[in-house]
Design a protein around this motif. Structure first.
Motif, short mmCIF file in Angstrom:
data_model
loop_
_atom_site.label_atom_id
_atom_site.label_comp_id
_atom_site.label_asym_id
_atom_site.label_seq_id
_atom_site.Cartn_x
_atom_site.Cartn_y
_atom_site.Cartn_z
N GLU A 30 0.79 -1.23 0.00
CA GLU A 30 0.00 0.00 0.00
C GLU A 30 0.83 1.29 0.00
O GLU A 30 0.29 2.37 0.15
N ASN A 31 2.15 1.19 -0.14
CA ASN A 31 3.02 2.37 -0.13
C ASN A 31 2.85 3.19 1.15
O ASN A 31 2.74 4.40 1.12
N VAL A 39 -0.46 5.33 13.20
CA VAL A 39 -1.37 6.48 13.31
C VAL A 39 -2.80 6.02 13.04
O VAL A 39 -3.73 6.34 13.80
N LEU A 40 -3.00 5.26 11.97
CA LEU A 40 -4.34 4.76 11.66
C LEU A 40 -4.86 3.86 12.79
O LEU A 40 -6.04 3.94 13.15
N GLY A 41 -3.99 3.03 13.32
CA GLY A 41 -4.39 2.16 14.44
C GLY A 41 -4.83 2.97 15.65
O GLY A 41 -5.81 2.64 16.32
N ILE A 90 -8.06 21.23 15.21
CA ILE A 90 -8.22 20.30 14.10
C ILE A 90 -8.10 18.87 14.65
O ILE A 90 -7.27 18.59 15.51
N TYR A 91 -8.93 17.98 14.14
CA TYR A 91 -8.87 16.57 14.50
C TYR A 91 -8.55 15.74 13.26
O TYR A 91 -8.84 16.16 12.13
N LEU A 92 -7.99 14.58 13.48
CA LEU A 92 -7.87 13.57 12.44
C LEU A 92 -8.86 12.47 12.77
O LEU A 92 -9.05 12.12 13.94
N GLU A 93 -9.47 11.94 11.72
CA GLU A 93 -10.41 10.83 11.91
C GLU A 93 -10.16 9.81 10.81
O GLU A 93 -9.94 10.17 9.64
N ILE A 94 -10.20 8.54 11.17
CA ILE A 94 -9.97 7.47 10.20
C ILE A 94 -11.21 7.31 9.32
O ILE A 94 -12.34 7.50 9.77
N ILE A 99 -9.77 2.08 7.88
CA ILE A 99 -10.05 0.91 8.73
C ILE A 99 -9.70 -0.37 7.99
O ILE A 99 -9.09 -1.29 8.55
N ASP A 100 -10.06 -0.44 6.71
CA ASP A 100 -9.74 -1.62 5.91
C ASP A 100 -8.23 -1.83 5.80
O ASP A 100 -7.74 -2.96 5.89
#
Length: 139
Positions: A30-31, A39-41, A90-94, A99-100
Motif C-alpha cells: 500500500e506504499n 497512526v491509523l491504528g 483540528i482533529y484527524l479521523e480514520i 479501517i480496511d
C-alpha cells in the motif's frame, strides 16, 4: 558478563524487529510505512484525535505526525475535521478505507509473525510467552 548478555539480548531483539519490519514492508503493497499504520491504528482505537495527542501517544514529534497525516489524508485513509466550537482545533479521523487498511496490515503482520514463531517448539513458544508476560507486567 551480565551487562554483555543484556546488550546481546537487546541486539538480538533489534535484529528480529528489523527483520519483521523489512518483511512487512516487502509484503504490504500500500506504499505506507509502519508509522502510518500506527497512526491509523491509534485513530481506529481512539476515534477522532488531535494530532498533538496522537504524536504524544506514539512518541513522535508534531512535525513528524503532520508529515504522516498529510499522506493519510491524501490517500483518503483519514480526514481532517475542524472543531465546531473552536475552529482553531483540528482533529484527524480514520475513514472506512483507513479501517480496511489497518485490518489488512494487521493480517499481514500476523502472517509474518506466525511464520517466525513456527520455527520455535511449543515449549519454546510457551517460555517466550511467559517471558513477555513477565516483562509486560513490569511496565
Amino acid at each position: 558478563m551480565k551487562e554483555k548478555n543484556i546488550f546481546a539480548l537487546i541486539h538480538s531483539m533489534d535484529q528480529i524487529t528489523n527483520h519483521l519490519i523489512i518483511q512487512w514492508n516487502k509484503m504490504f503493497k500500500e506504499n505506507l510505512g509502519i508509522s502510518h499504520i500506527l497512526v491509523l491504528g491509534h485513530l481506529k482505537e481512539n476515534g477522532k484525535s488531535r494530532p498533538s495527542d496522537i504524536a504524544r501517544a506514539l512518541g513522535v514529534t508534531p512535525p513528524t505526525l503532520t508529515h504522516l497525516s498529510e499522506k493519510l489524508v491524501q490517500k483518503k485513509l483519514a480526514t481532517r475535521l475542524v472543531d465546531e466550537d473552536d475552529r482553531r482545533i483540528i482533529y484527524l479521523e480514520i475513514t472506512e478505507k483507513g479501517i480496511d487498511i489497518v485490518k489488512e496490515a494487521h493480517e499481514e503482520g500476523k502472517t509474518i509473525r506466525k511464520n517466525l514463531f513456527e520455527k520455535l517448539t511449543d515449549e519454546e513458544r510457551q517460555q517466550l510467552l511467559s517471558i513477555y508476560e513477565k516483562l509486560n507486567n513490569s511496565i
